[in-house]
Design an enzyme around this catalytic site. Structure first.
Site, PDB file in Angstrom:
ATOM      1  N   GLY A 154       0.836  -1.201   0.000  1.00 17.73           N
ATOM      2  CA  GLY A 154       0.000   0.000   0.000  1.00 17.73           C
ATOM      3  C   GLY A 154       0.870   1.250   0.000  1.00 17.73           C
ATOM      4  O   GLY A 154       2.083   1.181   0.231  1.00 17.73           O
ATOM      5  N   GLN A 157       1.136   3.436   2.140  1.00 20.11           N
ATOM      6  CA  GLN A 157       1.739   3.660   3.455  1.00 20.11           C
ATOM      7  C   GLN A 157       2.325   2.376   4.036  1.00 20.11           C
ATOM      8  O   GLN A 157       2.419   2.214   5.257  1.00 20.11           O
ATOM      9  CB  GLN A 157       0.697   4.253   4.416  1.00 20.11           C
ATOM     10  CG  GLN A 157       0.407   5.714   4.157  1.00 20.11           C
ATOM     11  CD  GLN A 157       1.657   6.592   4.379  1.00 20.11           C
ATOM     12  OE1 GLN A 157       2.559   6.248   5.116  1.00 20.11           O
ATOM     13  NE2 GLN A 157       1.681   7.745   3.725  1.00 20.11           N
ATOM     14  N   SER A 158       2.712   1.472   3.175  1.00 23.69           N
ATOM     15  CA  SER A 158       3.247   0.189   3.631  1.00 23.69           C
ATOM     16  C   SER A 158       4.480   0.350   4.529  1.00 23.69           C
ATOM     17  O   SER A 158       5.462   1.000   4.150  1.00 23.69           O
ATOM     18  CB  SER A 158       3.606  -0.645   2.399  1.00 23.69           C
ATOM     19  OG  SER A 158       4.511  -1.668   2.738  1.00 23.69           O
ATOM     20  N   ASN A 159       4.428  -0.257   5.707  1.00 26.67           N
ATOM     21  CA  ASN A 159       5.599  -0.271   6.599  1.00 26.67           C
ATOM     22  C   ASN A 159       6.686  -1.178   6.034  1.00 26.67           C
ATOM     23  O   ASN A 159       7.868  -0.935   6.221  1.00 26.67           O
ATOM     24  CB  ASN A 159       5.197  -0.779   7.989  1.00 26.67           C
ATOM     25  CG  ASN A 159       4.153   0.120   8.625  1.00 26.67           C
ATOM     26  OD1 ASN A 159       4.383   1.315   8.782  1.00 26.67           O
ATOM     27  ND2 ASN A 159       3.004  -0.440   8.974  1.00 26.67           N
ATOM     28  N   CYS A 200       7.352  -1.651   2.861  1.00 31.57           N
ATOM     29  CA  CYS A 200       8.078  -0.940   1.806  1.00 31.57           C
ATOM     30  C   CYS A 200       9.077   0.043   2.411  1.00 31.57           C
ATOM     31  O   CYS A 200      10.215   0.149   1.943  1.00 31.57           O
ATOM     32  CB  CYS A 200       7.105  -0.230   0.864  1.00 31.57           C
ATOM     33  SG  CYS A 200       6.203  -1.414  -0.183  1.00 31.57           S
TER      34      CYS A 200
END
Ligand SMILES: *Cc1c(COP(=O)(O)O)cnc(C)c1O
Length: 340
Positions: free
Chosen positions: A76, A78-80, A82
């Protein structure tokens, strides 16, 4: 540390382990329920903090050893995961390309801003196209870099796959020591579950290290059937990739998921979840996020209040991180707190 006949693969050291482990005494006594403990994987580091770095230590060792020199992953906006991958790449001197779900509006915030700071290349893909074509998108991104002479390594969503299972298997070795140090025998180990890798590693590690707990994934998206299938498939991949991981035979694994608190869907949190985040911050000085930990912990508290954990002595909640993911929810948080 307990030693068991586990044939650990090599890993990088990217985080601070073991992470702290402590009880939430004020919250637990106010609830008049079980004593709740936190495994503070939000403190596994700063930029690489949270659960993903446990998996990345194994994944990235493997990538480097095989000579891969560029990382591609997805998630996403706001992926943690990533963000952790972007900074791991920057720390290792390996370029990172992120394929993100959704089109960014306005100024980049929180994890997305951090990804740019880490120097990651980013492609934002409209949600529907991402859902339908993710594998093709990852493969064509890889092909693009191969043509430039790179050897790209694709990490799946959340680094949840066979090798990723090692991350939370290793965490269970820490938990074993935590339980012994505090002389507790928790009935439940509870975690937010999103791509299933944390749940898979914990479910396996619980057996391997004979923690005698039950592992419960609190879904933040999808449903119980999805997680039963995803966890089993990660574990199957694990046993195929690492057939000699253990020198003992494992009993049949139980996989337990609660999908009652997903609410409106991934990344959408109710006012009640926001309220729980505020309450825990004030009562215990611990910060949860709306996407994962806050939603899951709220569900756990609701079930405790409804009497579903009656007679239970100790529960461990894995604080899987996600702190930066709080910031895009400023408005909803301010609405809960008032203007004060
Ligand atoms: C990714 C993530 C989870 C879920 O872990 P999975 O292994 O993907 O199921 C939980 N909490 C946070 C903060 C996360 O970033």
């Amino acid at each position: 540390m307990v030693s068991l006949p586990v044939n650990w693969p090599q890993r990088l050291s990217l985080a601070s382990f073991p992470t702290p482990f402590h009880s939430l005494d004020r919250l637990s006594s106010a609830l008049k329920g079980p004593r709740i403990w936190l495994k503070r994987d939000d403190l596994s580091g700063f930029l690489l903090s949270g659960n993903k770095v446990r998996k990345l230590e194994f994944t990235l060792f493997n990538a480097r050893q095989q000579g891969y020199n560029l990382l591609i992953t997805c998630g996403g906006l706001q992926s943690n995961h990533c963000r952790a991958t972007a900074f791991a790449g920057a720390q290792l001197g390996i370029p990172v390309h992120l394929v993100l779900r959704g089109l960014a509006e306005g100024l980049a915030d929180a994890n997305l801003l951090l990804n740019y700071l880490a120097g990651a290349r980013i492609s934002c893909v409209p949600e529907q196209q991402y859902r339908q074509e993710l594998d093709t998108l990852l493969e064509s991104t890889a092909e693009h870099y191969r043509e430039k002479g790179y050897k790209p390594y694709i990490i799946p969503t959340g680094a949840s796959n066979g090798i990723g299972v090692w991350g939370y298997l290793a965490a269970c070795q820490e938990l074993k020591a935590d339980f012994q140090r505090h002389n507790i025998q928790p009935e439940w180990i509870v975690t937010a579950t999103g791509s299933g890798g944390t749940q898979a590693g914990l479910s396996l590690g619980n057996q391997v290290f004979a923690l005698s707990s039950k592992v419960l994934g609190m879904a933040v998206c999808d449903d119980e059937d999805y997680f039963q299938a995803k966890v089993k498939s990660d574990l199957k991949e694990f046993s195929e990739q690492f057939p000699k991981a253990f020198s003992f035979v494992l009993p049949e694994l139980e996989v337990a998921t609660n999908d009652q608190y997903v609410g409106e869907g991934y990344g959408l949190a109710s006012a009640a979840v926001m309220q729980t985040i505020c309450d825990v911050a004030r009562q215990e000085g611990v910060l949860f996020d709306p996407v994962y930990t806050g939603k899951a912990f709220h569900g756990l508290l609701e079930d405790i209040k409804a009497g579903r954990y009656r007679g239970v002595g100790d529960i461990v909640f894995i604080h899987t991180g996600g702190t930066f993911g709080l910031f895009p929810y400023k408005q909803q948080l301010v609405d809960i707190m008032g203007t004060g």
